[in-house]
Design a protein around this motif. Structure first.
Motif, mmCIF file in Angstrom:
data_model
loop_
_atom_site.group_PDB
_atom_site.id
_atom_site.type_symbol
_atom_site.label_atom_id
_atom_site.label_comp_id
_atom_site.label_asym_id
_atom_site.label_seq_id
_atom_site.Cartn_x
_atom_site.Cartn_y
_atom_site.Cartn_z
ATOM 1 N N ALA A 1 0.840 -1.193 0.000
ATOM 2 C CA ALA A 1 0.000 0.000 0.000
ATOM 3 C C ALA A 1 0.875 1.243 0.000
ATOM 4 O O ALA A 1 1.963 1.264 0.532
ATOM 5 C CB ALA A 1 -0.899 0.009 1.233
ATOM 6 N N THR A 2 0.378 2.294 -0.639
ATOM 7 C CA THR A 2 1.179 3.518 -0.735
ATOM 8 C C THR A 2 1.032 4.389 0.503
ATOM 9 O O THR A 2 1.848 5.264 0.737
ATOM 10 C CB THR A 2 0.769 4.323 -1.972
ATOM 11 O OG1 THR A 2 -0.642 4.592 -1.916
ATOM 12 C CG2 THR A 2 1.073 3.541 -3.239
ATOM 13 N N SER A 3 -0.034 4.200 1.314
ATOM 14 C CA SER A 3 -0.228 5.041 2.489
ATOM 15 C C SER A 3 0.773 4.664 3.571
ATOM 16 O O SER A 3 1.132 3.504 3.749
ATOM 17 C CB SER A 3 -1.662 4.887 3.008
ATOM 18 O OG SER A 3 -1.935 3.531 3.314
ATOM 19 N N ALA A 4 1.207 5.690 4.316
ATOM 20 C CA ALA A 4 2.177 5.465 5.376
ATOM 21 C C ALA A 4 1.506 4.783 6.565
ATOM 22 O O ALA A 4 0.325 5.005 6.849
ATOM 23 C CB ALA A 4 2.794 6.788 5.793
ATOM 24 N N PHE A 5 2.263 3.940 7.253
ATOM 25 C CA PHE A 5 1.768 3.343 8.486
ATOM 26 C C PHE A 5 2.959 2.919 9.336
ATOM 27 O O PHE A 5 4.082 2.786 8.850
ATOM 28 C CB PHE A 5 0.847 2.146 8.211
ATOM 29 C CG PHE A 5 1.527 0.968 7.579
ATOM 30 C CD1 PHE A 5 2.154 -0.007 8.356
ATOM 31 C CD2 PHE A 5 1.553 0.817 6.195
ATOM 32 C CE1 PHE A 5 2.788 -1.091 7.774
ATOM 33 C CE2 PHE A 5 2.176 -0.265 5.608
ATOM 34 C CZ PHE A 5 2.804 -1.224 6.391
ATOM 35 N N TRP A 6 2.702 2.685 10.615
ATOM 36 C CA TRP A 6 3.722 2.191 11.543
ATOM 37 C C TRP A 6 3.064 1.215 12.500
ATOM 38 O O TRP A 6 2.220 1.589 13.302
ATOM 39 C CB TRP A 6 4.349 3.353 12.317
ATOM 40 C CG TRP A 6 5.447 2.923 13.259
ATOM 41 C CD1 TRP A 6 5.405 2.924 14.624
ATOM 42 C CD2 TRP A 6 6.731 2.421 12.902
ATOM 43 N NE1 TRP A 6 6.574 2.455 15.142
ATOM 44 C CE2 TRP A 6 7.422 2.138 14.103
ATOM 45 C CE3 TRP A 6 7.367 2.179 11.686
ATOM 46 C CZ2 TRP A 6 8.719 1.621 14.119
ATOM 47 C CZ3 TRP A 6 8.663 1.670 11.698
ATOM 48 C CH2 TRP A 6 9.324 1.402 12.901
ATOM 49 N N THR B 1 13.216 5.120 -6.622
ATOM 50 C CA THR B 1 12.206 5.212 -7.676
ATOM 51 C C THR B 1 10.844 5.569 -7.111
ATOM 52 O O THR B 1 10.132 6.435 -7.628
ATOM 53 C CB THR B 1 12.117 3.885 -8.445
ATOM 54 O OG1 THR B 1 13.360 3.625 -9.086
ATOM 55 C CG2 THR B 1 11.000 3.932 -9.499
ATOM 56 N N ASP B 2 10.468 4.915 -6.012
ATOM 57 C CA ASP B 2 9.151 5.131 -5.412
ATOM 58 C C ASP B 2 9.124 6.271 -4.401
ATOM 59 O O ASP B 2 8.056 6.692 -3.987
ATOM 60 C CB ASP B 2 8.689 3.861 -4.684
ATOM 61 C CG ASP B 2 8.570 2.674 -5.601
ATOM 62 O OD1 ASP B 2 8.405 2.880 -6.810
ATOM 63 O OD2 ASP B 2 8.650 1.531 -5.109
ATOM 64 N N HIS B 3 10.318 6.746 -3.961
ATOM 65 C CA HIS B 3 10.399 7.707 -2.862
ATOM 66 C C HIS B 3 9.686 7.137 -1.635
ATOM 67 O O HIS B 3 8.934 7.837 -0.945
ATOM 68 C CB HIS B 3 9.798 9.060 -3.255
ATOM 69 C CG HIS B 3 10.582 9.764 -4.316
ATOM 70 N ND1 HIS B 3 10.639 11.137 -4.415
ATOM 71 C CD2 HIS B 3 11.361 9.304 -5.336
ATOM 72 C CE1 HIS B 3 11.403 11.485 -5.451
ATOM 73 N NE2 HIS B 3 11.841 10.376 -6.012
ATOM 74 N N GLN B 4 9.942 5.859 -1.383
ATOM 75 C CA GLN B 4 9.313 5.157 -0.279
ATOM 76 C C GLN B 4 10.364 4.433 0.560
ATOM 77 O O GLN B 4 11.402 4.001 0.043
ATOM 78 C CB GLN B 4 8.299 4.120 -0.792
ATOM 79 C CG GLN B 4 7.055 4.698 -1.437
ATOM 80 C CD GLN B 4 6.062 5.199 -0.403
ATOM 81 O OE1 GLN B 4 5.887 4.608 0.647
ATOM 82 N NE2 GLN B 4 5.396 6.308 -0.718
ATOM 83 N N LEU B 5 10.076 4.287 1.848
ATOM 84 C CA LEU B 5 10.915 3.531 2.766
ATOM 85 C C LEU B 5 10.045 2.481 3.433
ATOM 86 O O LEU B 5 8.936 2.775 3.899
ATOM 87 C CB LEU B 5 11.528 4.468 3.805
ATOM 88 C CG LEU B 5 12.455 3.883 4.871
ATOM 89 C CD1 LEU B 5 13.455 4.939 5.338
ATOM 90 C CD2 LEU B 5 11.660 3.366 6.090
ATOM 91 N N ILE C 1 6.572 -3.744 8.992
ATOM 92 C CA ILE C 1 6.041 -3.073 10.183
ATOM 93 C C ILE C 1 5.894 -1.572 9.973
ATOM 94 O O ILE C 1 5.308 -0.882 10.812
ATOM 95 C CB ILE C 1 6.916 -3.337 11.424
ATOM 96 C CG1 ILE C 1 8.317 -2.726 11.259
ATOM 97 C CG2 ILE C 1 6.999 -4.831 11.715
ATOM 98 C CD1 ILE C 1 9.142 -2.741 12.541
ATOM 99 N N GLY C 2 6.410 -1.070 8.846
ATOM 100 C CA GLY C 2 6.264 0.353 8.587
ATOM 101 C C GLY C 2 6.536 0.706 7.145
ATOM 102 O O GLY C 2 7.293 0.019 6.453
ATOM 103 N N ARG C 3 5.877 1.745 6.698
ATOM 104 C CA ARG C 3 6.089 2.304 5.358
ATOM 105 C C ARG C 3 5.915 3.807 5.466
ATOM 106 O O ARG C 3 4.981 4.285 6.113
ATOM 107 C CB ARG C 3 5.100 1.717 4.354
ATOM 108 C CG ARG C 3 5.168 2.369 2.975
ATOM 109 C CD ARG C 3 4.146 1.763 2.015
ATOM 110 N NE ARG C 3 4.520 0.428 1.620
ATOM 111 C CZ ARG C 3 5.278 0.131 0.557
ATOM 112 N NH1 ARG C 3 5.747 1.113 -0.193
ATOM 113 N NH2 ARG C 3 5.565 -1.100 0.246
ATOM 114 N N MET C 4 6.833 4.545 4.842
ATOM 115 C CA MET C 4 6.773 6.000 4.957
ATOM 116 C C MET C 4 7.436 6.653 3.742
ATOM 117 O O MET C 4 8.290 6.023 3.094
ATOM 118 C CB MET C 4 7.443 6.468 6.250
ATOM 119 C CG MET C 4 8.834 5.919 6.451
ATOM 120 S SD MET C 4 9.317 5.848 8.210
ATOM 121 C CE MET C 4 8.216 4.598 8.869
ATOM 122 N N PRO C 5 7.056 7.886 3.417
ATOM 123 C CA PRO C 5 7.658 8.561 2.266
ATOM 124 C C PRO C 5 9.017 9.149 2.606
ATOM 125 O O PRO C 5 9.293 9.502 3.756
ATOM 126 C CB PRO C 5 6.650 9.674 1.952
ATOM 127 C CG PRO C 5 6.021 9.970 3.275
ATOM 128 C CD PRO C 5 5.958 8.666 4.022
#
Length: 317
Positions: A192-197, A214-218, A227-231
């Motif tokens: 998913a592209t939305s951030a979460f923790w 490329t995605d500017h995502q971590l 466990i987490g996704r963030m821009p």
């Protein structure tokens, strides 16, 4: 990037491995996807230093005749394979390694040798070393390059999951959902592209941080679960992959090492932290889960579902 790679030093380089030592696959000039497409029959790329610990998963693609090995949700190896030919097609599905024999001979096909055998079914399907002509040629087993089969045999344990698929559109990180139900809150969609923790998804285990320019995502993985996704804001071009390992934690802070990937020669620290910007709250969250041995992978590969020209990279179950 606010995950400061302070006190960075170079670690010893690790040589690439393939069936052709004079022309080994390399990550120095491109992404894992481009390397996967360029592999010749019998070639493979082995980089266990990317994720030194964690659960393992292997995904085999019958269409591309490639397999990708993951540890802690991160690709650590890619190899050419030869699956079952017409009339003996390797079945698709989710399998577990049931048995391992370093020296094994087929009970069905004239005592044919099956070195470094890892059994997937009790009716004759296994991973093992064998000839790789560049197309499906086996009686149903998954043939691997001899050296790769030996390395894989030493790295795996009974119960490792192997997914056999025909799908072409692929994510660049491993599927993280267990095939068995778990007694906890649902895991957020790892793509998913939305951030979460959600550190409670995996309360303990090895940590890997993957940053896609490329995605500017971590993405943060612990014990092979997201466990987490963030821009992140990327301030420049990242033409190839970089790997860092948390080597020490002391009163002076954290000391990171840059680790050579196959084909790379470490001539300097090449500190990339100034090329990324991360929110302060996100930085604090990530630092709260970092432990000795954690890895940060910076890659030009996408972490989202790959476009068609990335089809040789990572199968999707």
């Amino acid at each position: 990037m606010a995950i400061a790679l302070s006190s960075l030093q170079a670690a010893s380089p690790s040589a690439a491995v393939s069936s052709s030592p004079e022309n080994q696959p390399s990550l120095e000039l491109g992404s894992v996807a481009s390397v996967a497409r360029a592999l010749r029959p019998g070639d493979f790329l082995w980089a266990p230093q990317v994720a030194p610990a964690g659960p393992m998963l292997m995904i085999v693609n019958r269409q591309t005749q490639r397999a990708v090995l993951y540890r802690n949700g991160v690709a650590i190896a890619v190899t050419t394979v030869s699956t079952g030919r017409k009339g003996h097609r390797t079945p698709t599905g989710v399998f577990a390694v049931l048995q391992k024999n370093r020296v094994h001979f087929s009970s069905l096909y004239d005592d044919a040798p099956m070195p470094f055998m890892q059994r997937l079914t009790w009716d004759g399907v296994a991973l093992h070393a064998g000839q790789l002509p560049g197309y499906p040629a086996s009686h149903g087993c998954i043939r691997l390059p001899s050296r790769f089969a030996a390395l894989l045999f030493e790295a795996t344990r009974l119960g490792m999951i192997v997914v056999v698929t025909d799908q072409i559109l692929l994510p660049a990180i491993a599927p993280v959902s267990s095939p068995l139900p778990i007694a906890q809150a649902p895991t957020p969609d790892p793509l998913a592209t939305s951030a979460f923790w959600r550190p409670d998804v995996a309360p303990a285990g090895p940590v890997s941080v993957v940053i896609s320019s490329t995605d500017h995502q971590l993405v943060v993985l612990r014990n092979a679960r997201v466990i987490g996704r963030m821009p992140v804001i990327v301030g420049g071009d990242i033409p190839r992959a970089f790997l860092y390992r948390l080597a020490a934690i002391n009163t002076e802070g954290r000391r990171w090492e840059r680790v050579a990937l196959p084909g790379q020669v470490l001539t300097g620290t090449e500190l990339l932290s100034q090329q990324f910007q991360l929110g302060e709250e996100d930085r604090i969250r990530i630092e709260s889960v970092l432990a000795l041995g954690a890895t940060i992978i910076v890659t030009p590969d996408t972490l989202a579902t790959a476009p068609a020209n990335y089809g040789d990279l990572v199968p999707k179950d």
